[in-house]
Scaffold this motif. Sequence first.
Motif, short mmCIF file in Angstrom:
data_model
loop_
_atom_site.label_atom_id
_atom_site.label_comp_id
_atom_site.label_asym_id
_atom_site.label_seq_id
_atom_site.Cartn_x
_atom_site.Cartn_y
_atom_site.Cartn_z
N THR A 179 -0.68 -7.34 -2.52
CA THR A 179 0.11 -6.46 -3.08
C THR A 179 -0.12 -5.25 -2.27
O THR A 179 -1.24 -4.88 -1.83
CB THR A 179 -0.50 -6.40 -4.77
N TYR A 213 -1.11 -1.26 -2.84
CA TYR A 213 -1.71 -0.60 -3.91
C TYR A 213 -1.01 0.98 -4.02
O TYR A 213 -1.06 1.61 -3.12
CB TYR A 213 -3.13 -0.43 -3.73
N ARG A 214 -0.36 1.09 -5.32
CA ARG A 214 0.35 2.23 -5.30
C ARG A 214 -0.28 3.15 -6.56
O ARG A 214 -0.08 4.20 -6.74
CB ARG A 214 1.67 1.92 -5.77
N TRP A 267 -7.67 4.01 -1.81
CA TRP A 267 -6.83 2.78 -1.36
C TRP A 267 -5.37 3.10 -1.43
O TRP A 267 -4.78 2.00 -1.06
CB TRP A 267 -7.40 1.79 -2.42
N THR A 268 -4.92 4.27 -2.27
CA THR A 268 -3.36 4.45 -2.36
C THR A 268 -2.66 4.14 -1.09
O THR A 268 -2.95 4.82 0.20
CB THR A 268 -3.25 5.61 -3.00
N ARG A 277 -8.22 -5.71 3.49
CA ARG A 277 -7.37 -4.45 3.04
C ARG A 277 -6.70 -4.17 4.51
O ARG A 277 -7.15 -3.90 5.60
CB ARG A 277 -8.24 -3.19 2.70
N GLU A 292 -1.96 -5.52 -9.27
CA GLU A 292 -2.14 -4.10 -9.65
C GLU A 292 -1.93 -3.96 -10.95
O GLU A 292 -0.74 -4.27 -11.54
CB GLU A 292 -1.64 -2.96 -8.90
N TYR A 302 -5.79 -0.12 -11.53
CA TYR A 302 -6.62 -1.02 -10.93
C TYR A 302 -6.51 -2.29 -10.40
O TYR A 302 -5.28 -2.77 -10.67
CB TYR A 302 -7.98 -1.04 -11.90
N LEU A 303 -7.09 -2.82 -9.34
CA LEU A 303 -6.55 -4.15 -8.98
C LEU A 303 -7.38 -5.15 -9.76
O LEU A 303 -8.60 -4.96 -10.08
CB LEU A 303 -7.22 -4.15 -7.31
#
Length: 430
Positions: free
Chosen positions: A327, A329-330, A337-338, A360, A390, A395-396
């Motif tokens: 995924t 991460y938004r 992490w964005t 990552r 997400e 959060y993940l």
Amino acid sequence: MLRRTNRLPRKTAYLLLPALVLAGCGSDGSGGPGQAPELSRQACEFVPRAEGDDAPIGPELDVEVVVDGLEIPWGLDWLPNGDMIFTERDKGLLRIIRNGQLESGAVAEVDVAEITWAEEAGGLGSEGGLLGVLLHPDFAENRQLYMYWTARAEDDSLYNRLGLFTMSEDYGSAELERILLDDIPGGIHHAGGRMRIGPDGKLYLGVGAYEAPQAQQPDSVAGKLLRMNPDGSIPADNPTPGSYVYLTGIRNTQGFDWFDPHHLLVMEHGPTFNDDGGPFTKGLDEFNVFRAGENSGWPDTTGCDSAEGITQPVIVWERSLPPGGATLYRGNAIPEWTGSFFAATQGLPPQRDQGQHLHRIQLDPDNPYIVEEREIFLKQRFGRLRTVAEGPDGYLYVTTTNCDTRGDLAWNPNFCRQGGDKILRIVGLQ
């Protein structure tokens, strides 16, 4: 020992079409009209076996166990009220976590193919069952969702199905409305099953290639990423008219997401022992960036090999990860992490230090072909990781897959025995 599938009216998964249109297709990458931008790209990065994951270990993570005692949770999604639904692969169950508590009963039970001992032994574990689950883009109005699963034909062969289900008003049950796509080529491995709604509102579905040559055959949906309207019909603006196929030459993807409407980020499995490379072949997993209609090359090319009409990977790991869900991460719950792309990895026996981590990949914010940095988290902390997604809270969430055949072998028996499989929530960096 076979749990047979009800034989419903079929929408057969075969295509009668011309050869695939490749590389760009005059498309904007979402299937519609427009021209995808031409961006510079780095040479394919090959990570040698001796360098393993070739990424630094990131900081420890604060992790909460949402639920444990599960058996191979594979797909998950969230209802409008915030409750989570997820599939248990081998059991064929759709289950729900209401207000943070796992309900004992199932929302739905799908008649998945039961895999025999001989099939398990011959293939070193199966990969089929109840896999992806995804809410219809208009779920708030129609309470519909999609599920993808492996079934048995009358001749005992395996195939896959995509079904549309409707949930009850209280979300306590779900019934099959109709089959959208049937007779999807299948087998003991490479089932695919990951689904997403794209930025264009279309349904995208990854289908693996159990028989490798089918990945390059335009009249087969195997070894492809498919694009369809939410009702299961073929969009008029797909790369090839009359075809579901959006990408071709895909061995088996369980993880993909959009960098922007033009570029799709895809994790893809490389060959393993059951392909033509021999009993000890495994590795060459890939991180790819694709535009509509492009060809990943399987099985004609692997690794960083190039050929006319083939899109090279961005990264190839000689040593197997192998990748599961992925995924972009938004969220901003963990602002560091964005914009990062995450992939769950599983590892393969007998090497304990392969995979089993969250990977990552930080990309150039203006160019997905340029990798700025990589790091790994949760290395062997929870064992084999299958899915990363997400949640609506930003959060993940990560699922483990330690109770499948490959996770519960003598080389790594403890993770399943210590509370079964889990769904985890990553809440921060230590």
